[in-house]
Design an enzyme around this catalytic site. Structure first.
Site, short mmCIF file in Angstrom:
data_model
loop_
_atom_site.label_atom_id
_atom_site.label_comp_id
_atom_site.label_asym_id
_atom_site.label_seq_id
_atom_site.Cartn_x
_atom_site.Cartn_y
_atom_site.Cartn_z
N ASP A 1 -11.80 -3.53 2.36
CA ASP A 1 -10.91 -4.56 1.40
C ASP A 1 -11.84 -5.94 1.64
OD1 ASP A 1 -8.12 -4.97 0.34
OD2 ASP A 1 -8.44 -6.81 1.61
N LYS B 1 -2.55 -0.76 6.67
CA LYS B 1 -3.71 -1.68 6.18
C LYS B 1 -4.12 -2.12 7.77
CE LYS B 1 -5.54 -3.91 3.13
NZ LYS B 1 -5.67 -3.30 1.51
N GLN C 1 0.81 -1.28 0.14
CA GLN C 1 0.14 0.10 0.04
C GLN C 1 0.88 1.33 0.03
OE1 GLN C 1 -3.68 -0.59 0.82
NE2 GLN C 1 -3.66 1.18 -0.48
N ASN D 1 -16.01 -6.75 -5.08
CA ASN D 1 -16.29 -5.27 -5.25
C ASN D 1 -15.40 -5.29 -6.60
OD1 ASN D 1 -14.49 -2.54 -4.67
ND2 ASN D 1 -16.84 -2.38 -4.87
N THR E 1 -12.06 0.76 -7.86
CA THR E 1 -10.61 -0.47 -8.11
C THR E 1 -10.93 -1.27 -9.48
OG1 THR E 1 -10.64 -0.46 -5.53
CG2 THR E 1 -9.25 -1.99 -6.90
P1 NAP Z 1 -14.46 -8.85 -1.52
O1 NAP Z 1 -15.59 -7.76 -2.11
O2 NAP Z 1 -14.56 -9.20 -0.47
O3 NAP Z 1 -14.53 -10.03 -2.82
C1 NAP Z 1 -13.40 -10.85 -2.51
C2 NAP Z 1 -13.70 -12.01 -3.62
O4 NAP Z 1 -12.42 -12.88 -3.71
C3 NAP Z 1 -14.76 -13.01 -3.52
O5 NAP Z 1 -15.37 -13.32 -4.54
C4 NAP Z 1 -14.21 -14.09 -2.54
O6 NAP Z 1 -14.84 -15.29 -2.63
C5 NAP Z 1 -12.82 -14.12 -3.51
N1 NAP Z 1 -11.68 -14.81 -2.62
C6 NAP Z 1 -11.51 -14.14 -1.45
N2 NAP Z 1 -10.55 -15.16 -0.87
C7 NAP Z 1 -10.52 -16.25 -1.77
C8 NAP Z 1 -9.76 -17.55 -1.77
N3 NAP Z 1 -8.97 -17.66 -0.63
N4 NAP Z 1 -9.89 -18.17 -2.67
C9 NAP Z 1 -10.75 -17.94 -3.85
N5 NAP Z 1 -11.68 -16.73 -3.77
C10 NAP Z 1 -11.27 -15.90 -2.91
O7 NAP Z 1 -13.28 -8.12 -1.81
P2 NAP Z 1 -12.29 -6.98 -3.12
O8 NAP Z 1 -12.63 -5.63 -2.33
O9 NAP Z 1 -13.05 -7.20 -4.51
O10 NAP Z 1 -10.99 -7.34 -2.85
C11 NAP Z 1 -10.48 -8.33 -3.78
C12 NAP Z 1 -8.96 -8.21 -4.10
O11 NAP Z 1 -8.76 -6.76 -4.56
C13 NAP Z 1 -8.32 -8.28 -2.70
O12 NAP Z 1 -6.69 -8.82 -3.02
C14 NAP Z 1 -7.99 -6.81 -2.19
O13 NAP Z 1 -6.95 -6.53 -1.42
C15 NAP Z 1 -7.82 -6.14 -3.72
N6 NAP Z 1 -8.04 -4.75 -3.56
C16 NAP Z 1 -9.23 -4.21 -3.42
C17 NAP Z 1 -9.70 -2.86 -3.51
C18 NAP Z 1 -10.82 -2.23 -2.89
O14 NAP Z 1 -11.08 -1.11 -3.19
N7 NAP Z 1 -11.91 -3.11 -2.42
C19 NAP Z 1 -8.46 -2.01 -3.63
C20 NAP Z 1 -7.39 -2.42 -4.08
C21 NAP Z 1 -7.14 -3.78 -4.15
P3 NAP Z 1 -15.46 -15.72 -1.19
O15 NAP Z 1 -16.61 -15.12 -1.26
O16 NAP Z 1 -15.78 -17.23 -1.58
O17 NAP Z 1 -14.52 -15.53 -0.29
#
Ligand code: NAP
Length: 448
Positions: free
Chosen positions: A169, A129, A114, A244, A213
């Site tokens: 996140d 974080k 980050q 997301n 994102t």
């Molecule tokens: P989210 O809305 O909670 O969605 C996470 C997704 O990934 C869900 O579909 C989840 O499935 C899947 N997932 C999580 N752990 C998993 C695993 N061990 N194996 C397979 N699938 C898995 O989270 P998000 O905000 O989209 O974040 C996704 C990624 O983007 C992360 O790496 C996060 O750090 C990164 N990111 C997010 C943001 C932001 O603004 N939100 C910004 C920069 C980077 P399940 O429901 O089955 O767990």
């Protein structure tokens, strides 16, 4: 085996010794240090002032107990974290993750990444974080609220508009941000909107933050395509995840004429050769809070696979948008065999070092999360800007700012890579450009 400049070997050994067992943190540090060869040669002042050692040591690490009562009346105990990684460029800024896999090593890898990501945005934000090993799956809304309130009852004393500004996140979306902010407001008796980002539009949030994102990821990859005179039009795109980041990456791919064919969660993946039906996916994930396997019930022409991964699907562009180390060597080899040309990381560190090596050897254009997914935090900084001026901007204006920022990050990665002797290398470009921003500020601020 690592490829470190001799001046950095001791630093890396110290990181391994001080942070024993924190393998994700080791992985993230090594990736950055391996990019710094030419920087060490060209800018010895960083080594003389021990900037690299200092950057690897978080300014502060907070671990706390989160007690709460579930719907059956049982007392539950989770562990909460907030790592204040680096504040050379601004208040600590970074999301909160609620997932059972969370421990200090995950939070530190994310905080470290980050720091450089935030620097790349060009906005005045440091790196941090946090999160918890709390598992939101299967929990009622009332349980989620009680957990968030308990979490904030400790966290509130460590954060503030000018100190540390959390966001969402994995496992933390608009609903959780609402409960967290509500409790902060109640405890402090002040409507300090700029203390947290990802807020709802009627209570201090920014237009386009929810989309940022995913949209930003696709804007970045669009620039990668353009650098080769290509576009998304008609391209087969494999997206992992269904949260997301994945949802809004799929939305923007479709807007740009690409064919987003897949989505996934931890139970399996969906392939829809007609292109993912986004209204249906949003209904399942954002409204019903269901699983991607529900998708094929409403759309029988699509297929759900509990085994394998989205990387088995032939595509030209791959966007890992789920979680760390989800694209491993076997997945990369499958992608390469099927003719992938571009990989852009919507998630943080989703590609393992072996998979990255394979992609690069196969001349696949690969860009790392700290550059590609920086649009989320950049738009969070725009949210802070709107909160500070008690203003709110239109969707179009905010999205346009996001688009400009992503193009700027893309160009600065390529320019920096060129300057430091690694033309076309997005990893070197992102790591070096981010590092220099932070390092120069740290030099200026003295030994603090
Ligand atoms: P989210 O809305 O909670 O969605 C996470 C997704 O990934 C869900 O579909 C989840 O499935 C899947 N997932 C999580 N752990 C998993 C695993 N061990 N194996 C397979 N699938 C898995 O989270 P998000 O905000 O989209 O974040 C996704 C990624 O983007 C992360 O790496 C996060 O750090 C990164 N990111 C997010 C943001 C932001 O603004 N939100 C910004 C920069 C980077 P399940 O429901 O089955 O767990």
């Amino acid at each position: 085996m690592h490829h470190l400049h001799p001046a950095l070997v001791g630093t890396y050994e110290t990181v391994l010794r001080r942070n024993a067992g924190e393998v994700e943190f080791h992985q993230a540090v090594l990736e950055v240090l391996e990019s710094l060869h030419a920087v060490v040669e060209k800018r010895p002042e960083y080594v003389e002032a021990s900037i690299i050692e200092r950057i690897c040591e978080p300014e502060r690490q907070i671990i706390f107990r989160v007690p709460w009562v579930d719907d059956r009346g049982t007392v539950q105990i989770n562990r909460g974290f907030r790592v204040n990684f680096n504040s050379a460029l601004g208040p600590y800024k970074g999301g909160l993750r609620f997932h059972p896999s969370v421990y200090l090593g995950i939070i530190k890898f994310l905080g470290f990444e980050q720091t450089f990501k935030n620097a790349l945005t060009g906005m005045p934000i440091g790196g941090g974080k946090g999160g918890s090993d709390f598992d939101p799956k299967g929990r009622s809304t009332a349980e989620i609220m009680r957990f968030c309130q308990s979490f904030m009852t400790e966290l509130y004393r460590h954060i503030g508009e000018y100190t540390d500004v959390p966001a969402g996140d994995i496992g933390v979306g608009g609903r959780e941000i609402g409960y967290l902010f509500g409790q902060y407001k109640r405890i402090t008796n002040s409507y300090e909107a700029g203390v947290i980002t990802g807020k709802g539009l009627t209570w201090g949030g920014s237009q386009a933050r929810k989309e940022a994102t995913g949209y930003g990821t696709v804007y970045f990859v669009e620039e990668m395509l353009k650098a080769n005179g290509e576009s998304f039009d008609g391209r087969r795109v494999a997206v992992s995840g269904s949260g997301n980041v994945a949802i809004y990456a799929i939305e923007k791919v479709q807007e740009l004429g690409g064919r987003a064919l897949t989505c996934s969660d931890s139970a399996g993946y969906v392939l829809d050769e007609d292109g993912i039906d986004l209204d249906l996916l949003k209904q399942i994930k954002e409204v019903d809070r269901g699983r991607v396997s529900d998708y094929v019930i409403a759309r029988p022409q699509a297929r759900f696979f509990p085994e394998g991964s989205v990387w088995d699907v032939p595509c030209e562009v791959a966007l890992p948008c789920a979680t760390e180390n989800e694209l491993r060597l076997d997945g990369a080899q499958e992608l390469i065999t099927n003719g992938v040309r571009y990989v852009g990381e919507g998630a943080n560190m989703p590609t393992t070092p072996e998979a990255i090596r394979a992609l690069r050897e196969a001349k696949v254009a690969y860009a790392p999360g700290k550059a590609v997914n920086a649009g989320g935090v950049a738009t969070s900084a725009l949210e802070m800007q709107q909160n500070a001026s008690r203003d709110s901007w239109s969707f179009e204006y905010t999205d346009q700012r996001l688009h400009q920022i992503m193009k700027g990050i893309h160009d600065s990665c390529l320019e920096t890579a060129e300057e430091f002797g690694a033309p076309g290398d997005y990893v070197a470009g992102a790591n070096i450009a981010g590092f220099i921003q932070v390092a120069d500020a740290m030099l200026a601020l003295g030994v603090v």
